[in-house]
Design a protein around this motif. Structure first.
Motif, PDB file in Angstrom:
ATOM      1  N   VAL A 117       0.501  -0.970  -0.014  1.00 17.73           N
ATOM      2  CA  VAL A 117       0.079  -0.439  -0.249  1.00 17.73           C
ATOM      3  C   VAL A 117       1.129   1.200  -0.288  1.00 17.73           C
ATOM      4  O   VAL A 117       1.189   2.492  -0.072  1.00 17.73           O
ATOM      5  CB  VAL A 117      -0.901  -0.130   1.098  1.00 17.73           C
ATOM      6  CG1 VAL A 117      -1.350   1.522   2.087  1.00 17.73           C
ATOM      7  CG2 VAL A 117      -2.067  -0.864   0.884  1.00 17.73           C
ATOM      8  N   ASP A 118       1.566   1.156   1.168  1.00 15.88           N
ATOM      9  CA  ASP A 118       2.369   2.086   0.993  1.00 15.88           C
ATOM     10  C   ASP A 118       3.485   2.451  -0.471  1.00 15.88           C
ATOM     11  O   ASP A 118       3.277   3.807  -0.903  1.00 15.88           O
ATOM     12  CB  ASP A 118       4.047   2.474   1.772  1.00 15.88           C
ATOM     13  CG  ASP A 118       3.669   2.165   3.313  1.00 15.88           C
ATOM     14  OD1 ASP A 118       2.012   3.267   3.499  1.00 15.88           O
ATOM     15  OD2 ASP A 118       4.276   1.946   4.076  1.00 15.88           O
TER      16      ASP A 118
ATOM     17  N   HIS B  51      -8.837   5.249   4.342  1.00  6.81           N
ATOM     18  CA  HIS B  51      -9.506   4.258   5.345  1.00  6.81           C
ATOM     19  C   HIS B  51      -9.182   3.179   4.255  1.00  6.81           C
ATOM     20  O   HIS B  51      -8.412   1.864   4.186  1.00  6.81           O
ATOM     21  CB  HIS B  51     -10.626   3.843   5.502  1.00  6.81           C
ATOM     22  CG  HIS B  51     -10.757   5.012   6.578  1.00  6.81           C
ATOM     23  ND1 HIS B  51      -9.805   4.422   8.290  1.00  6.81           N
ATOM     24  CD2 HIS B  51     -11.386   5.665   7.216  1.00  6.81           C
ATOM     25  CE1 HIS B  51     -10.074   5.617   9.307  1.00  6.81           C
ATOM     26  NE2 HIS B  51     -11.012   6.158   8.720  1.00  6.81           N
ATOM     27  N   TRP B  52      -9.161   3.745   2.172  1.00  5.68           N
ATOM     28  CA  TRP B  52      -9.395   2.534   1.246  1.00  5.68           C
ATOM     29  C   TRP B  52      -8.056   2.947   0.142  1.00  5.68           C
ATOM     30  O   TRP B  52      -8.356   3.838  -0.147  1.00  5.68           O
ATOM     31  CB  TRP B  52     -10.241   2.064   1.055  1.00  5.68           C
ATOM     32  CG  TRP B  52     -11.250   1.894   2.188  1.00  5.68           C
ATOM     33  CD1 TRP B  52     -11.763   2.209   2.821  1.00  5.68           C
ATOM     34  CD2 TRP B  52     -11.267   0.256   2.435  1.00  5.68           C
ATOM     35  NE1 TRP B  52     -12.702   0.995   4.500  1.00  5.68           N
ATOM     36  CE2 TRP B  52     -11.606   0.166   4.202  1.00  5.68           C
ATOM     37  CE3 TRP B  52     -10.257  -1.603   2.422  1.00  5.68           C
ATOM     38  CZ2 TRP B  52     -12.572  -1.465   4.758  1.00  5.68           C
ATOM     39  CZ3 TRP B  52     -10.283  -2.241   3.548  1.00  5.68           C
ATOM     40  CH2 TRP B  52     -11.803  -2.362   4.414  1.00  5.68           C
TER      41      TRP B  52
ATOM     42  N   VAL C  45      -8.001  -2.893  -1.254  1.00  2.11           N
ATOM     43  CA  VAL C  45      -7.311  -2.587   0.426  1.00  2.11           C
ATOM     44  C   VAL C  45      -6.784  -2.000   1.328  1.00  2.11           C
ATOM     45  O   VAL C  45      -7.216  -1.114   1.432  1.00  2.11           O
ATOM     46  CB  VAL C  45      -5.828  -3.544   0.069  1.00  2.11           C
ATOM     47  CG1 VAL C  45      -4.551  -2.289  -0.727  1.00  2.11           C
ATOM     48  CG2 VAL C  45      -4.820  -4.251   0.905  1.00  2.11           C
ATOM     49  N   SER C  46      -7.076  -2.193   2.392  1.00  3.01           N
ATOM     50  CA  SER C  46      -7.465  -1.440   3.426  1.00  3.01           C
ATOM     51  C   SER C  46      -6.124  -1.012   4.655  1.00  3.01           C
ATOM     52  O   SER C  46      -4.903  -1.731   4.423  1.00  3.01           O
ATOM     53  CB  SER C  46      -7.705  -2.542   4.470  1.00  3.01           C
ATOM     54  OG  SER C  46      -7.563  -1.197   6.291  1.00  3.01           O
ATOM     55  N   LYS C  47      -6.330   0.753   3.862  1.00  2.38           N
ATOM     56  CA  LYS C  47      -4.873   1.720   4.542  1.00  2.38           C
ATOM     57  C   LYS C  47      -4.375   1.098   6.170  1.00  2.38           C
ATOM     58  O   LYS C  47      -3.483   1.409   5.902  1.00  2.38           O
ATOM     59  CB  LYS C  47      -4.782   3.070   3.754  1.00  2.38           C
ATOM     60  CG  LYS C  47      -4.355   3.057   2.005  1.00  2.38           C
ATOM     61  CD  LYS C  47      -5.865   4.348   2.176  1.00  2.38           C
ATOM     62  CE  LYS C  47      -4.594   5.564   2.341  1.00  2.38           C
ATOM     63  NZ  LYS C  47      -5.232   7.200   1.884  1.00  2.38           N
TER      64      LYS C  47
ATOM     65  N   MET D 244      -6.649  -7.217   5.611  1.00  2.00           N
ATOM     66  CA  MET D 244      -7.585  -7.361   4.768  1.00  2.00           C
ATOM     67  C   MET D 244      -7.836  -6.304   3.518  1.00  2.00           C
ATOM     68  O   MET D 244      -7.230  -5.754   3.083  1.00  2.00           O
ATOM     69  CB  MET D 244      -8.448  -6.673   6.053  1.00  2.00           C
ATOM     70  CG  MET D 244     -10.568  -6.561   4.756  1.00  2.00           C
ATOM     71  SD  MET D 244     -11.718  -5.758   6.289  1.00  2.00           S
ATOM     72  CE  MET D 244     -13.046  -6.214   5.250  1.00  2.00           C
ATOM     73  N   HIS D 245      -8.724  -7.072   2.470  1.00  2.00           N
ATOM     74  CA  HIS D 245      -8.517  -7.367   1.217  1.00  2.00           C
ATOM     75  C   HIS D 245      -9.429  -7.666   0.531  1.00  2.00           C
ATOM     76  O   HIS D 245     -10.109  -8.740   0.629  1.00  2.00           O
ATOM     77  CB  HIS D 245      -7.354  -7.103   0.625  1.00  2.00           C
ATOM     78  CG  HIS D 245      -6.612  -8.352   0.154  1.00  2.00           C
ATOM     79  ND1 HIS D 245      -6.219  -9.458   1.743  1.00  2.00           N
ATOM     80  CD2 HIS D 245      -6.374  -8.963  -0.443  1.00  2.00           C
ATOM     81  CE1 HIS D 245      -5.806 -10.106   1.076  1.00  2.00           C
ATOM     82  NE2 HIS D 245      -6.148 -10.101  -0.505  1.00  2.00           N
TER      83      HIS D 245
END
Length: 349
Positions: free
Chosen positions: A201-202, A217-218, A235-237, A294-295
């Motif tokens: 994500v990053d 948040h996403w 995907v959750s951030k 979670m994704h």
């Protein structure tokens, strides 16, 4: 033009599988099969539909006259709670390995309206769907290690009923995809001291090229390793590992992300964009699930138009996944798609 417009392979770190990327093939002439697009003239209620409010289903049970989401036990579930044979009586040769599989299957009707898919629902009604997912995840994960929440949208994806709905399958064995992701994420954390998807994500946010949408948040991204033409990863951030941990703010933000993503999908070819999507959450029987994030995976088959789909055959079945449209090009198309659903025209302009 993306820096990746040449033939190459990419590795999916969640599964270890590789994808062959061949951008030059997207310009080849198409004389293959075409699909019928999903009808856009469905009525709000269909008296023949077994999922509409008040109607009779195959087992002679009548649905209630529901006005929000509606959940029932699948009348033709792939899993049952009963064991019908004694495994000790079966073949014990390691070439013929077998194990018991029991569980539960449920159907979730997203709305009483027969003609409203997720992108056509307001955010507050999508939030009702998210809350329903959460409710049934919490209940079923107390009994089963593996809970799959998914949706098949459109006849081209094998959906047998046009009334918008999804499913929940729960069982104690870890499905093949969950086992692969469990192993990969655990090994990544052991080697790097951090979460695989957290780091991913990053990196994607910092790069930006494949990001389709994000809120507090996403993150919605065309993953670097995407196999399907317009595949996305939602995907959750935050450090959230399963539905049971979602706060109300995170659920609201998830409903917003789903609204934007599915609307942009429909706007790519001005059609009800088919896909299979599903949530991957940490197995509930883990002592430590800190390596999980979670994704949801969205796998849409459309490639060139509302009627031309990607066929996973030949090389894909016998060797490895292959795609013509680069993930970066797919992301650009989705980034440029409108957030106003094409059926609404310019009424918001």
């Amino acid at each position: 033009m993306s820096q990746f417009e040449f033939t190459h392979r990419r590795k999916n770190p969640l599964t270890g599988n590789w994808v062959l990327v061949s951008p030059h093939r997207n310009n080849r002439p198409w004389l293959g099969a075409t699909e019928k697009s999903t009808p856009s003239n469905l009525s709000e209620y269909d008296k023949t539909c077994p999922l509409c409010p008040g109607n009779q289903r195959a087992n002679d049970v009548h649905n209630p006259t529901y006005d929000k989401t509606f959940v029932f036990t699948n009348d033709f579930g792939a899993l049952t709670s009963q064991t019908e044979v004694h495994l000790a009586q079966l073949e014990t040769n390691p070439l013929f390995e077998i194990e018991q599989a029991t569980g539960e299957c449920r159907v979730i009707c997203f709305s009483p309206k027969h003609n409203k898919t997720l992108p056509e629902l307001p955010v507050n009604e999508i939030k009702d769907v998210v809350d329903t997912w959460k409710q049934h995840y919490i209940e079923l994960s107390g009994k089963y290690a593996c809970v799959h929440i998914f949706e098949n949208k459109g006849a081209v994806m094998g959906c047998s009923q046009p009334h918008p709905h999804g499913q929940v399958w729960a069982h104690n064995h870890l499905s093949t995809e969950i086992q692969l992701e469990e192993t990969s994420q655990r090994e990544y954390q052991q080697h790097n001291g951090s979460s695989l998807l957290g780091d991913y994500v990053d990196h994607e946010i910092a790069n930006g090229e494949r990001v389709v949408y994000q809120n507090d948040h996403w993150l919605v991204v065309v993953p670097f390793w995407a196999a399907w033409p317009f595949e996305t990863l939602l995907v959750s951030k935050d450090d959230v590992r399963h539905f049971g941990q979602l706060t109300d703010d995170q659920s609201n933000a998830l409903a917003e992300a789903i609204k934007v993503l599915t609307t942009r999908y429909d706007n790519v070819f001005n059609c009800s964009f088919p896909y299979s999507m599903g949530w991957h959450c940490a197995p509930s029987d883990l002592e430590n699930d800190s390596h999980w994030r979670m994704h949801a995976h969205f796998y849409p088959p459309l490639l060139r138009s509302a009627t031309v789909k990607k066929h996973m055959v030949g090389y894909e079945m016998l060797a490895e996944s292959q795609r013509d449209l680069s993930p970066e090009t797919a992301a650009k198309i989705l980034q440029n798609a409108s957030d106003t659903h094409y059926t609404e025209g310019n009424k918001h302009d």
